[in-house]
Scaffold this motif. Structure first.
Motif, mmCIF file in Angstrom:
data_model
loop_
_atom_site.group_PDB
_atom_site.id
_atom_site.type_symbol
_atom_site.label_atom_id
_atom_site.label_comp_id
_atom_site.label_asym_id
_atom_site.label_seq_id
_atom_site.Cartn_x
_atom_site.Cartn_y
_atom_site.Cartn_z
ATOM 1 N N UNK A 91 0.819 -1.215 0.000
ATOM 2 C CA UNK A 91 0.000 0.000 0.000
ATOM 3 C C UNK A 91 0.855 1.268 0.000
ATOM 4 N N UNK A 92 2.126 1.162 0.437
ATOM 5 C CA UNK A 92 3.004 2.338 0.445
ATOM 6 C C UNK A 92 3.596 2.541 -0.945
ATOM 7 N N UNK A 93 3.522 3.731 -1.502
ATOM 8 C CA UNK A 93 4.112 3.990 -2.821
ATOM 9 C C UNK A 93 5.619 3.714 -2.833
ATOM 10 N N UNK A 94 6.141 3.306 -3.971
ATOM 11 C CA UNK A 94 7.556 2.960 -4.094
ATOM 12 C C UNK A 94 8.465 4.137 -3.756
ATOM 13 N N UNK A 95 8.072 5.341 -4.168
ATOM 14 C CA UNK A 95 8.947 6.487 -3.901
ATOM 15 C C UNK A 95 9.068 6.777 -2.407
ATOM 16 N N UNK A 96 8.024 6.440 -1.634
ATOM 17 C CA UNK A 96 8.090 6.622 -0.183
ATOM 18 C C UNK A 96 9.028 5.588 0.430
ATOM 19 N N UNK A 97 8.920 4.329 -0.033
ATOM 20 C CA UNK A 97 9.815 3.287 0.467
ATOM 21 C C UNK A 97 11.267 3.609 0.133
ATOM 22 N N UNK A 98 11.518 4.095 -1.065
ATOM 23 C CA UNK A 98 12.895 4.444 -1.448
ATOM 24 C C UNK A 98 13.423 5.571 -0.565
ATOM 25 N N UNK A 99 12.597 6.539 -0.273
ATOM 26 C CA UNK A 99 13.033 7.661 0.579
ATOM 27 C C UNK A 99 13.370 7.177 1.985
ATOM 28 N N UNK A 100 12.580 6.243 2.499
ATOM 29 C CA UNK A 100 12.814 5.719 3.848
ATOM 30 C C UNK A 100 14.095 4.890 3.893
ATOM 31 N N UNK A 101 14.361 4.139 2.824
ATOM 32 C CA UNK A 101 15.599 3.341 2.775
ATOM 33 C C UNK A 101 16.825 4.250 2.719
ATOM 34 N N UNK A 102 16.747 5.315 1.946
ATOM 35 C CA UNK A 102 17.874 6.249 1.831
ATOM 36 C C UNK A 102 18.181 6.928 3.164
ATOM 37 N N UNK A 103 17.189 7.029 4.020
ATOM 38 C CA UNK A 103 17.374 7.736 5.292
ATOM 39 C C UNK A 103 18.391 7.017 6.187
ATOM 40 N N UNK A 104 18.505 5.666 6.073
ATOM 41 C CA UNK A 104 19.450 4.967 6.944
ATOM 42 C C UNK A 104 20.884 5.358 6.606
ATOM 43 N N UNK A 105 21.185 5.531 5.313
ATOM 44 C CA UNK A 105 22.534 5.983 4.919
ATOM 45 C C UNK A 105 22.790 7.402 5.408
ATOM 46 N N UNK A 106 21.766 8.273 5.310
ATOM 47 C CA UNK A 106 21.933 9.661 5.768
ATOM 48 C C UNK A 106 22.217 9.705 7.267
ATOM 49 N N UNK A 107 21.559 8.846 8.033
ATOM 50 C CA UNK A 107 21.779 8.850 9.476
ATOM 51 C C UNK A 107 23.146 8.255 9.826
ATOM 52 N N UNK A 108 23.561 7.252 9.071
ATOM 53 C CA UNK A 108 24.889 6.669 9.324
ATOM 54 C C UNK A 108 25.986 7.715 9.109
ATOM 55 N N UNK A 109 25.832 8.511 8.038
ATOM 56 C CA UNK A 109 26.805 9.576 7.786
ATOM 57 C C UNK A 109 26.735 10.641 8.873
ATOM 58 N N UNK A 110 25.508 10.965 9.298
ATOM 59 C CA UNK A 110 25.330 11.996 10.337
ATOM 60 C C UNK A 110 25.982 11.581 11.648
ATOM 61 N N UNK A 111 25.917 10.280 11.975
ATOM 62 C CA UNK A 111 26.476 9.791 13.238
ATOM 63 C C UNK A 111 27.967 9.454 13.115
ATOM 64 N N UNK A 112 28.550 9.660 11.951
ATOM 65 C CA UNK A 112 29.988 9.483 11.793
ATOM 66 C C UNK A 112 30.458 8.060 11.955
ATOM 67 N N UNK A 113 29.723 7.092 11.346
ATOM 68 C CA UNK A 113 30.160 5.708 11.384
ATOM 69 C C UNK A 113 29.892 5.014 12.696
ATOM 70 N N UNK A 114 28.846 5.405 13.396
ATOM 71 C CA UNK A 114 28.476 4.750 14.640
ATOM 72 C C UNK A 114 27.213 3.906 14.429
ATOM 73 N N UNK A 115 26.838 3.128 15.459
ATOM 74 C CA UNK A 115 25.630 2.306 15.389
ATOM 75 C C UNK A 115 24.400 3.216 15.270
ATOM 76 N N UNK A 116 23.538 2.931 14.283
ATOM 77 C CA UNK A 116 22.409 3.824 14.009
ATOM 78 C C UNK A 116 21.056 3.101 13.990
ATOM 79 N N UNK A 117 21.021 1.792 14.255
ATOM 80 C CA UNK A 117 19.774 1.040 14.078
ATOM 81 C C UNK A 117 18.665 1.524 15.007
ATOM 82 N N UNK A 118 18.986 1.770 16.279
ATOM 83 C CA UNK A 118 17.940 2.229 17.201
ATOM 84 C C UNK A 118 17.379 3.568 16.742
#
Length: 476
Positions: A91-118
């Motif tokens: 039910x979620x549009x593909x462009x929304x899913x792609x945006x959410x997936x890209x966010x994990x890389x953005x947060x990893x860069x923001x945290x400077x290579x630290x654990x970001x899963x939580x």
């Protein structure tokens, strides 16, 4: 996988997440692969349009967001986690899913290579609460039943796990023993609702089958609230509480009967063994109460009768607004075609109606009419006969809540109902608020229609008495 050290920080991070989220699971064959389902419950129900019918449903719960996580060997220092997001159905549009997936890389860069899963899971939960920024979703109609069923099931499961204080018995109850009213969301335990509503319907007091929370539906403005009619529960909702099918059927029939009897445009079958109402699209016959999901509201009022002309009771009641060409009526019970004016069998549009003879009333009907006229005062608004058992002469109609004087049946201002009894100009009721406080007394001094009928009856009896006293002299 045997090369993974027990103190690997990736394993430690996944174990920590499992302690925080019990629904967090690992893949047996690969302990560095995990899965979690995130609840999607937008703060505001998300409008979903089902095409091509263009049916719109506002869903408070949507199928969960599946998050699959795989941690690469160089995570977290040199690479972000690998994530996959899906929903079933999609039910979620593909462009929304792609945006959410890209966010994990953005947060990893923001945290400077630290654990970001939580932090990433927390971000997804916040995004789900805001419906991922969507204002509406369009889906094929084939998915409608699954989404509606899921939303309803999740709503029930989450409600069952909560605890509530019943507004009637004031005791804390689990949600599984409670019911949340659909329109206002007030919560009461099922046992209290069943006891109260069953008793109301058994006694015919259907106007109290409503939310029992004090002030529910009120605006706080007394002038507005007096004009608003309390919204009743629908038969479909009563079955969900649940009340028995026979009880709900009785509720729907009594409610319909009260509307019909309060409508002066409705005529009743002249057959003494039938007395059914005429067929009308305004009040269709009830066939299946389980599909009746409408509720009474302030705009759903029966036709009002003029205050100065109370509706006549019994078989002699005449429909208002009947002209010469719409006199034909058909009984909804026995299918008799009859004239709405003279209540005779249908005689055609161009035949003059003859007034109905009083002798057509049965002895029982006439006795009932005589008792009602002598022992009750009519409500000036809906003309329902009212009899006082005790208390002052300021009355509130049981059916329409109109304030009126029991002595003369005059309408009273709800803001100042006692001004009527303190006005010297109204001699019939002046300073008589507490007369007959112990109950109705037929010999009491009444005004209005009842007073006129009692006076006429008195003089008729007086004439008969005088006649009886004079008869011996005439015979002599």
């Amino acid at each position: 996988m045997a090369d993974i050290a027990p103190d690997d920080e990736r394993i430690e991070e996944l174990n920590t997440l499992q302690a925080i989220y019990p629904e967090f699971t690992f893949e047996i064959s690969n302990p560095l692969t995990a899965h979690i389902e995130l609840l999607v419950a937008p703060v505001k129900p998300l409008p979903v349009t089902f095409e091509p019918e263009q049916q719109v449903e506002r869903l408070p719960y949507l199928p969960p967001l599946h998050l699959d996580i795989t941690l690469p060997p160089d995570y977290p220092a040199n690479a972000p986690p690998s994530v996959k997001l899906t929903t079933t159905p999609s039910w979620l549009p593909e462009h929304v899913l792609d945006r959410l997936v890209e966010e994990v890389r953005a947060k990893w860069k923001e945290y400077g290579g630290m654990a970001v899963l939580f932090n990433y899971i927390d971000y997804l939960q916040e995004a789900a609460a805001m419906a991922f920024g969507l204002t509406e979703v369009s889906l094929p109609t084939s998915e409608k039943s699954d989404l509606l069923e899921y939303s309803s099931r999740m709503k029930r499961e989450i409600f069952d796990k909560e605890s509530f204080d019943c507004g009637i018995c004031l005791e804390p109850k689990k949600g599984s023993a409670c019911y949340r009213l659909e329109r206002c969301s007030h919560v009461f335990c099922r046992a209290c609702l069943q006891d109260f509503y069953n008793n109301c319907i058994r006694e015919g007091d259907v106007d109290n089958v409503k939310c029992l929370a004090p002030g529910c539906g009120k605006t706080g403005n007394p002038a507005v609230d007096r004009r608003k009619k309390d919204r009743l529960l629908s038969p479909k909702e009563l079955l969900q509480i649940p009340l028995s099918l026979d009880t709900v059927r009785r509720f729907a029939n009594i409610k319909r009967k009260k509307k019909i009897e309060a409508d002066s445009s409705i005529a009743f079958c002249p057959r003494s063994w039938c007395q059914g109402a005429m067929r009308t699209q305004k009040y269709p016959k009830i066939t299946d109460v389980s599909q009746m999901d409408e509720s009474d509201c302030e705009d759903d009022e029966p036709a009002e009768l003029p205050v100065s002309t109370p509706a006549p009771e019994g078989p002699e009641r005449r429909p208002a607004g009947v002209n010469g060409m719409d006199r034909l009526a058909v009984c909804e019970d026995c299918n008799l075609a009859f004239c709405r004016v003279c209540l005779a069998s249908w005689h055609g549009d161009f035949v003059r109606c003859e007034p109905r003879n009083e002798s057509q009333l049965t002895e029982e009907d006439q006795a009932s009419l005589n008792f009602i006229s002598k022992n009750t005062s009519p409500c000036p608004d809906c003309a329902v006969p009212c009899q006082k058992s005790f208390g002052c002469n300021h009355m509130i109609c049981f059916q329409c809540k109109t304030h009126f004087c029991y002595l003369c049946a005059a309408w009273l201002n709800p803001d100042h109902p006692y001004q009527h009894f303190n006005d010297p100009k109204i001699k019939a009721c002046f300073q008589r608020l507490f007369e007959m406080v112990e109950g109705d007394q037929p010999e009491g001094r009444f005004g209005g229609r009842r007073g006129a009928e009692l006076e006429a009856d008195f003089w008729e009896q007086e004439a008969l008495r005088i006649q009886m006293e004079e008869e011996p002299e005439d015979a002599h």
